[in-house]
Design an enzyme around this catalytic site. Structure first.
Site, mmCIF file in Angstrom:
data_model
loop_
_atom_site.group_PDB
_atom_site.id
_atom_site.type_symbol
_atom_site.label_atom_id
_atom_site.label_comp_id
_atom_site.label_asym_id
_atom_site.label_seq_id
_atom_site.Cartn_x
_atom_site.Cartn_y
_atom_site.Cartn_z
ATOM 1 N N GLU A 1 78.482 82.517 39.722
ATOM 2 C CA GLU A 1 79.453 82.884 38.052
ATOM 3 C C GLU A 1 77.574 82.972 37.645
ATOM 4 O O GLU A 1 77.879 83.829 36.670
ATOM 5 C CB GLU A 1 78.848 81.167 37.505
ATOM 6 C CG GLU A 1 79.570 80.813 36.183
ATOM 7 C CD GLU A 1 80.215 79.542 35.755
ATOM 8 O OE1 GLU A 1 79.370 78.375 37.067
ATOM 9 O OE2 GLU A 1 80.170 79.643 34.317
ATOM 10 N N SER B 1 81.935 70.014 35.088
ATOM 11 C CA SER B 1 81.343 69.175 34.002
ATOM 12 C C SER B 1 82.153 67.782 33.602
ATOM 13 O O SER B 1 83.484 67.425 33.558
ATOM 14 C CB SER B 1 80.882 69.830 32.547
ATOM 15 O OG SER B 1 80.629 70.800 32.721
HETATM 16 C C1 LIG Z 1 82.803 78.443 26.164
HETATM 17 C C2 LIG Z 1 82.070 77.470 27.673
HETATM 18 C C3 LIG Z 1 83.151 77.074 28.433
HETATM 19 C C4 LIG Z 1 82.998 75.927 29.530
HETATM 20 N N1 LIG Z 1 83.190 76.006 30.444
HETATM 21 C C5 LIG Z 1 83.101 75.070 31.701
HETATM 22 C C6 LIG Z 1 84.483 75.580 33.169
HETATM 23 O O1 LIG Z 1 85.353 75.757 33.025
HETATM 24 N N2 LIG Z 1 83.702 74.118 34.058
HETATM 25 C C7 LIG Z 1 83.261 73.156 33.474
HETATM 26 O O2 LIG Z 1 82.715 72.235 34.754
HETATM 27 N N3 LIG Z 1 82.210 72.737 32.392
HETATM 28 C C8 LIG Z 1 82.137 74.477 31.856
HETATM 29 N N4 LIG Z 1 81.521 74.302 31.006
HETATM 30 C C9 LIG Z 1 80.693 73.445 30.075
HETATM 31 C C10 LIG Z 1 79.276 73.922 29.796
HETATM 32 O O3 LIG Z 1 78.798 73.644 31.657
HETATM 33 C C11 LIG Z 1 77.945 72.440 30.318
HETATM 34 O O4 LIG Z 1 78.679 72.107 28.880
HETATM 35 C C12 LIG Z 1 76.508 72.982 30.124
HETATM 36 O O5 LIG Z 1 76.176 72.713 31.286
HETATM 37 C C13 LIG Z 1 76.045 71.527 29.326
HETATM 38 O O6 LIG Z 1 76.140 70.746 29.931
HETATM 39 P P1 LIG Z 1 76.337 69.562 28.483
HETATM 40 O O7 LIG Z 1 77.191 69.922 27.603
HETATM 41 O O8 LIG Z 1 76.339 68.006 29.670
HETATM 42 O O9 LIG Z 1 74.752 69.756 27.248
HETATM 43 P P2 LIG Z 1 73.483 68.339 28.209
HETATM 44 O O10 LIG Z 1 73.597 68.160 29.576
HETATM 45 O O11 LIG Z 1 73.707 67.107 27.340
HETATM 46 O O12 LIG Z 1 72.587 68.869 26.957
HETATM 47 C C14 LIG Z 1 72.413 68.773 25.651
HETATM 48 C C15 LIG Z 1 70.653 70.002 25.665
HETATM 49 O O13 LIG Z 1 70.406 69.140 26.149
HETATM 50 C C16 LIG Z 1 69.302 69.980 26.618
HETATM 51 N N5 LIG Z 1 68.959 70.042 28.282
HETATM 52 C C17 LIG Z 1 69.324 69.049 29.071
HETATM 53 N N6 LIG Z 1 69.441 68.882 29.779
HETATM 54 C C18 LIG Z 1 67.759 69.255 30.405
HETATM 55 C C19 LIG Z 1 66.241 69.199 31.031
HETATM 56 N N7 LIG Z 1 65.992 69.113 32.239
HETATM 57 N N8 LIG Z 1 65.363 70.291 30.306
HETATM 58 C C20 LIG Z 1 65.393 70.970 29.474
HETATM 59 N N9 LIG Z 1 66.942 70.717 28.032
HETATM 60 C C21 LIG Z 1 67.612 70.303 29.225
HETATM 61 C C22 LIG Z 1 70.266 70.869 27.476
HETATM 62 O O14 LIG Z 1 69.624 72.403 27.725
HETATM 63 C C23 LIG Z 1 71.177 71.128 25.860
HETATM 64 O O15 LIG Z 1 70.659 72.428 25.176
HETATM 65 C C24 LIG Z 1 81.777 75.217 29.031
HETATM 66 C C25 LIG Z 1 80.801 74.913 28.180
HETATM 67 C C26 LIG Z 1 81.255 76.019 27.504
HETATM 68 C C27 LIG Z 1 80.257 76.111 25.774
#
Ligand SMILES: Cc1cc2nc3c(=O)[nH]c(=O)nc-3n(C[C@H](O)[C@H](O)[C@H](O)COP(=O)(O)OP(=O)(O)OC[C@H]3O[C@@H](n4cnc5c(N)ncnc54)[C@H](O)[C@@H]3O)c2cc1C
Length: 379
Positions: A242, A127
């Site tokens: 995962e 991410s």
């Molecule tokens: C506790 C925790 C541990 C984590 N550990 C890791 C890690 O070790 N390594 C790593 O790489 N990442 C990690 N992550 C990151 C996690 O994988 C991302 O936060 C997640 O993939 C969402 O991405 P974002 O936060 O950029 O949200 P965004 O992608 O910006 O999404 C924001 C909102 O919009 C919605 N949304 C986005 N696109 C769409 C779509 N096409 N259709 C419908 N809804 C949509 C999403 O569902 C969400 O509700 C972790 C996250 C958490 C909370």
């Protein structure tokens, strides 16, 4: 999958049960993150020394060549014994299977055993601030310089980076092709001054994850996994493992939390409230459902050699159920469940991240709709 255990499977279960009875390290300390991490690392070493760190891995890397049914027994017995989590969860569930699927023999020989023994801890550098759900739009770039790649960019939410020796890094190696095709997957050594790890404090008060600032870090070309430009496909292997792995691993632990909650409800008399009994019954059904879905996921691996998209269903239902369980606990246990530092308060706060980590619920629903139910893509 045949759910009746054979004589050999029962013998495997009994061997593990008696080993766990002799080697269980006791309850994990509460509170101090470093102390908890050291405890889990010691526990993983004990598992490794006993040959129990990951039974489904090949024996040449320290596993037991276990069948999938034995693996299911393994996870259930660890849960039953309330064994602590191993320290290298991302190494065991994500990096290891990805290296087994895509790595050269040299890479497999180099990386797999230290994952099992917890000698080298792994984190997942996928991410970025502008690339979470839409992972393929990530901007961290890697530029070839002779026998090395030079990496610059920023990662976020990198769980466990503060303890990690290695990072599963996805970076852009070609700007001029469609976004999914310009990515490569690297095994990046975290021990270099060009990588800064800055903790992010969560609502629980813990700093489980971090930001990574990478400024011209170096990766030898031999640490490319799966070939240049194949990063998207390799990353999908990690993500499917995962979702499938978490489904099995975590549902077993959820059952223990539910059992504790039922005990608490019996002790404080709330079980006599029909609404409470109904909610606990619903949680029981959901947990059983998840157990069967997890078995189904294992059957898919047995048949096709890798997890299928239905792992997304398991992960979605698991996160929903775990959040419901934590909310029910707050209602059943009452004010005591809200006291900072108690296990129930921790569950309530930590469970909020469940529907984000490992793929958000919205994204998982899209995957289930398109790839399991074969519905048309959303506009
Ligand atoms: C506790 C925790 C541990 C984590 N550990 C890791 C890690 O070790 N390594 C790593 O790489 N990442 C990690 N992550 C990151 C996690 O994988 C991302 O936060 C997640 O993939 C969402 O991405 P974002 O936060 O950029 O949200 P965004 O992608 O910006 O999404 C924001 C909102 O919009 C919605 N949304 C986005 N696109 C769409 C779509 N096409 N259709 C419908 N809804 C949509 C999403 O569902 C969400 O509700 C972790 C996250 C958490 C909370």
């Amino acid at each position: 999958m045949d759910l009746t255990f054979s004589e050999a499977e029962l013998a495997f279960r009994d061997e593990l049960r008696s080993w766990l009875a002799d080697h269980h390290p006791g309850e994990m300390p509460h509170g101090d993150e470093d102390e908890q991490y050291a405890f889990r690392r010691d526990w993983q070493r004990t598992l490794y020394d006993g040959g129990w760190a990951a039974v489904h891995w090949p024996s040449r890397y320290g596993g037991r060549d276990a069948t999938l049914t034995q693996s299911a027994i393994y996870f259930e017995e660890l849960g039953r014994a309330r064994a602590p989590l191993a320290a290298n969860v991302l190494g065991l569930l994500l990096a290891g299977p990805t290296i087994m699927a895509w790595g050269t023999e040299e890479q497999q020989d180099r990386y797999l055993t230290p994952i099992l023994s917890a000698e080298e801890i792994w984190c997942q550098g996928f991410s970025e601030p502008e690339a979470g759900s839409d992972l393929a739009s990530l901007k961290t770039k890697a530029v070839r310089d002779g026998d090395e790649w030079v990496v610059t960019g920023q990662k976020v939410w990198t769980s466990g980076a503060q303890h990690s020796k290695w990072c599963m890094l996805v970076a852009r190696t070609d700007q001029d092709v469609p976004k999914h095709k310009g990515l490569s997957y690297f095994l990046m050594d975290m021990e270099q001054a060009e990588i800064q790890v800055r903790p992010l404090v969560q609502i629980t008060g813990e700093a489980e994850f971090n930001e990574l600032f990478i400024e011209e870090a170096r990766i030898p070309h031999e640490n490319l996994l799966g070939g240049e430009g194949n990063g998207w496909k390799v990353a999908l292997t990690t993500l499917m493992n995962e979702r499938a792995g978490l489904g099995f691993f975590l549902q077993v632990r959820m059952r223990n939390v539910l059992d504790d909650l039922v005990t608490a409800a019996v002790q404080n008399g709330r079980i006599d409230d029909p609404v409470v009994a109904d909610r606990l019954g619903d949680l029981h059904l959901r947990t059983e459902n998840l157990r069967l879905l997890a078995y189904r996921g294992l059957s898919t691996i047995e048949r096709y050699g890798q997890p299928g998209p239905e792992g997304s269903l398991t992960k979605w239902l698991w996160s929903e159920t775990n959040q419901l369980l934590a909310q029910t606990a707050a209602d059943v246990v009452g004010a005591d469940a809200l006291v900072a530092g108690t296990p129930w308060a921790y569950e309530l706060l930590r469970s909020r991240g469940n529907s984000i980590e490992g793929g958000t619920t919205e994204i998982l629903k899209n995957i289930v709709a398109e790839r399991v139910l074969r519905l048309p893509r959303a506009a």
